[in-house]
Motif scaffolding. Structure first.
Motif, mmCIF file in Angstrom:
data_model
loop_
_atom_site.group_PDB
_atom_site.id
_atom_site.type_symbol
_atom_site.label_atom_id
_atom_site.label_comp_id
_atom_site.label_asym_id
_atom_site.label_seq_id
_atom_site.Cartn_x
_atom_site.Cartn_y
_atom_site.Cartn_z
ATOM 1 N N TRP A 1 -38.224 -51.957 26.297
ATOM 2 C CA TRP A 1 -38.083 -51.557 27.688
ATOM 3 C C TRP A 1 -36.885 -52.202 28.366
ATOM 4 O O TRP A 1 -36.409 -53.263 27.978
ATOM 5 C CB TRP A 1 -39.357 -51.839 28.480
ATOM 6 N N ARG A 2 -36.384 -51.493 29.365
ATOM 7 C CA ARG A 2 -35.278 -51.956 30.187
ATOM 8 C C ARG A 2 -35.778 -52.080 31.621
ATOM 9 O O ARG A 2 -36.638 -51.314 32.050
ATOM 10 C CB ARG A 2 -34.113 -50.963 30.120
ATOM 11 N N VAL A 3 -35.209 -53.046 32.343
ATOM 12 C CA VAL A 3 -35.690 -53.318 33.704
ATOM 13 C C VAL A 3 -34.522 -53.334 34.684
ATOM 14 O O VAL A 3 -33.524 -54.037 34.461
ATOM 15 C CB VAL A 3 -36.434 -54.672 33.773
ATOM 16 N N ILE A 4 -34.655 -52.565 35.745
ATOM 17 C CA ILE A 4 -33.756 -52.654 36.896
ATOM 18 C C ILE A 4 -34.595 -53.188 38.039
ATOM 19 O O ILE A 4 -35.510 -52.510 38.511
ATOM 20 C CB ILE A 4 -33.171 -51.277 37.271
ATOM 21 N N ALA A 5 -34.341 -54.402 38.472
ATOM 22 C CA ALA A 5 -35.207 -55.026 39.475
ATOM 23 C C ALA A 5 -34.393 -55.855 40.465
ATOM 24 O O ALA A 5 -33.568 -56.674 40.068
ATOM 25 C CB ALA A 5 -36.252 -55.917 38.801
ATOM 26 N N LYS A 6 -34.621 -55.604 41.737
ATOM 27 C CA LYS A 6 -34.082 -56.416 42.831
ATOM 28 C C LYS A 6 -35.132 -56.415 43.928
ATOM 29 O O LYS A 6 -35.758 -55.387 44.208
ATOM 30 C CB LYS A 6 -32.790 -55.821 43.385
ATOM 31 N N THR A 7 -35.335 -57.561 44.561
ATOM 32 C CA THR A 7 -36.387 -57.640 45.569
ATOM 33 C C THR A 7 -36.130 -56.728 46.763
ATOM 34 O O THR A 7 -37.065 -56.327 47.453
ATOM 35 C CB THR A 7 -36.553 -59.084 46.070
ATOM 36 N N ASP B 1 -33.431 -38.720 47.404
ATOM 37 C CA ASP B 1 -33.071 -39.768 46.447
ATOM 38 C C ASP B 1 -34.059 -39.843 45.295
ATOM 39 O O ASP B 1 -33.668 -40.120 44.154
ATOM 40 C CB ASP B 1 -32.964 -41.116 47.166
ATOM 41 N N LEU B 2 -35.348 -39.596 45.559
ATOM 42 C CA LEU B 2 -36.337 -39.574 44.478
ATOM 43 C C LEU B 2 -36.000 -38.459 43.488
ATOM 44 O O LEU B 2 -36.045 -38.662 42.267
ATOM 45 C CB LEU B 2 -37.739 -39.381 45.041
ATOM 46 N N LEU B 3 -35.665 -37.293 43.995
ATOM 47 C CA LEU B 3 -35.288 -36.177 43.118
ATOM 48 C C LEU B 3 -34.016 -36.509 42.338
ATOM 49 O O LEU B 3 -33.936 -36.256 41.123
ATOM 50 C CB LEU B 3 -35.084 -34.911 43.948
ATOM 51 N N ALA B 4 -33.039 -37.092 43.016
ATOM 52 C CA ALA B 4 -31.777 -37.438 42.352
ATOM 53 C C ALA B 4 -32.002 -38.457 41.240
ATOM 54 O O ALA B 4 -31.440 -38.335 40.144
ATOM 55 C CB ALA B 4 -30.782 -37.971 43.377
ATOM 56 N N VAL B 5 -32.816 -39.480 41.516
ATOM 57 C CA VAL B 5 -33.101 -40.508 40.505
ATOM 58 C C VAL B 5 -33.810 -39.887 39.304
ATOM 59 O O VAL B 5 -33.461 -40.150 38.143
ATOM 60 C CB VAL B 5 -33.950 -41.638 41.120
ATOM 61 N N THR B 6 -34.802 -39.042 39.577
ATOM 62 C CA THR B 6 -35.551 -38.402 38.493
ATOM 63 C C THR B 6 -34.636 -37.563 37.614
ATOM 64 O O THR B 6 -34.666 -37.668 36.373
ATOM 65 C CB THR B 6 -36.664 -37.516 39.074
ATOM 66 N N GLU B 7 -33.816 -36.744 38.233
ATOM 67 C CA GLU B 7 -32.927 -35.871 37.461
ATOM 68 C C GLU B 7 -31.887 -36.668 36.681
ATOM 69 O O GLU B 7 -31.536 -36.308 35.552
ATOM 70 C CB GLU B 7 -32.260 -34.867 38.403
ATOM 71 N N GLU C 1 -29.630 -38.667 31.766
ATOM 72 C CA GLU C 1 -29.094 -39.782 30.985
ATOM 73 C C GLU C 1 -29.908 -40.028 29.718
ATOM 74 O O GLU C 1 -29.374 -40.479 28.700
ATOM 75 C CB GLU C 1 -29.060 -41.053 31.832
ATOM 76 N N SER C 2 -31.209 -39.756 29.795
ATOM 77 C CA SER C 2 -32.060 -39.957 28.632
ATOM 78 C C SER C 2 -31.599 -39.120 27.458
ATOM 79 O O SER C 2 -31.585 -39.584 26.314
ATOM 80 C CB SER C 2 -33.509 -39.597 28.977
ATOM 81 N N GLY C 3 -31.254 -37.864 27.738
ATOM 82 C CA GLY C 3 -30.869 -36.960 26.674
ATOM 83 C C GLY C 3 -32.049 -36.360 25.934
ATOM 84 O O GLY C 3 -31.881 -35.628 24.954
ATOM 85 N N ALA D 1 -27.787 -44.752 43.942
ATOM 86 C CA ALA D 1 -26.347 -44.999 44.039
ATOM 87 C C ALA D 1 -25.789 -45.791 42.863
ATOM 88 O O ALA D 1 -24.572 -45.947 42.752
ATOM 89 C CB ALA D 1 -26.042 -45.744 45.339
ATOM 90 N N ARG D 2 -26.641 -46.272 41.965
ATOM 91 C CA ARG D 2 -26.145 -47.048 40.826
ATOM 92 C C ARG D 2 -25.287 -46.181 39.916
ATOM 93 O O ARG D 2 -25.621 -45.012 39.656
ATOM 94 C CB ARG D 2 -27.313 -47.630 40.031
ATOM 95 N N PRO D 3 -24.201 -46.728 39.398
ATOM 96 C CA PRO D 3 -23.344 -45.939 38.496
ATOM 97 C C PRO D 3 -24.088 -45.459 37.256
ATOM 98 O O PRO D 3 -23.838 -44.380 36.745
ATOM 99 C CB PRO D 3 -22.223 -46.910 38.128
ATOM 100 N N SER D 4 -25.017 -46.289 36.755
ATOM 101 C CA SER D 4 -25.812 -45.918 35.584
ATOM 102 C C SER D 4 -27.237 -46.406 35.787
ATOM 103 O O SER D 4 -27.472 -47.453 36.403
ATOM 104 C CB SER D 4 -25.242 -46.547 34.316
ATOM 105 N N LEU D 5 -28.195 -45.646 35.271
ATOM 106 C CA LEU D 5 -29.603 -46.048 35.338
ATOM 107 C C LEU D 5 -30.100 -46.584 33.993
ATOM 108 O O LEU D 5 -31.293 -46.813 33.820
ATOM 109 C CB LEU D 5 -30.463 -44.870 35.794
#
Length: 250
Positions: A101-107, A149-155, A160-162, A116-120
């Motif tokens: 697993w990979r984690v993107i976490a900020k309080t 933003d929820l839709l954008a993140v999901t898509e 990116e998953s492929g 807005a992140r360049p890569s997820l």
């Protein structure tokens, strides 16, 4: 099919502008709550041990976690006790597969900040969990912005998953007003904000392939909430069990 929270704002998304305007009137109250949240975040405990992001095993399940304070390990001293690791543990045990697993976490991570992140970091990811919303509630994120933003993140995760079968699970926002003593007026404003954004997540999930909404688990009995029974460790465990079960059922 996504699950719906027990309490749901059924106002159509396009008709929420007035609702958002009314919520904005409570912004001064939430600014204070956001300040107190930032103070608590700085003072609380976080894991001190090295981060482990893999369980050995056959055909490892590839998972992405993105979230704010809980994904950062708020309130516990070991990464093994966090909602992230406990969810991965449960998934690995249930599937008989390894897990990576990979984690993107900020309080202070918001849905817009994630979008807005360049890569997820979603390359090859089969399953993603979005554990966001606390900063968005306190910053009074507008309904249209949260939905967009929820839709954008999901898509983006799916792209990116492929993988055509990549699934995204967006969790319900925790009931913030249960975490500390809050004046009744502020509690009502916060609860309404949580319900509003959760309802938007339900609507987006209902019309977005591969996206599922999972309500945050309740620790209430009716209207009773026993604060003495609460612990951050228990919260992480309960949330992880709910997320893992939802992933297995779909």
């Amino acid at each position: 099919m996504s699950s719906a929270p027990e309490t749901r704002d059924r106002t159509p998304l396009r008709g929420r502008r007035l609702t958002d305007a009314l919520h904005t009137l409570g912004r001064p109250l939430l600014r204070i709550s956001f300040f107190l949240y930032q103070v608590e975040v700085r003072r609380n405990l976080y894991p001190r041990d090295p981060l482990v992001t893999e369980h050995e095993g056959i055909d490892p399940l590839r998972v992405l976690f993105a979230g704010d304070v809980a994904a950062s390990g708020h309130g516990v001293l070991s990464h093994g006790l966090t909602v992230v690791t406990r969810t991965a543990d449960a998934l690995s045990a249930a599937t008989g597969r390894g897990c990576s697993w990979r984690v993107i976490a900020k309080t202070d991570l918001t849905m817009a900040g994630l979008a807005a992140r360049p890569s997820l970091s979603a390359e090859g990811v089969e399953l993603a969990f979005l554990l966001l919303g606390i900063p968005d509630v306190l910053l009074v994120t507008r309904s249209e912005a949260w939905a967009r933003d929820l839709l954008a993140v999901t898509e983006r995760i799916q792209r990116e998953s492929g993988l055509r079968a990549c699934r995204v699970i967006v969790s319900g926002i925790p009931p913030l007003s249960d975490f500390r003593p809050i004046r009744p007026a502020v509690r009502r404003v916060i609860d309404r904000q949580v319900d509003r954004l959760n309802a938007i997540s339900v609507e987006v999930a209902e019309r977005t392939p591969g996206l599922t909404f999972v309500p945050f688990p309740s620790w209430r009995i009716g209207e009773m909430y026993v604060k003495q029974m609460f612990s951050w460790k228990t919260m992480h465990e309960t949330w992880a069990a709910t997320l893992a079960e939802a992933a297995r059922d779909r």
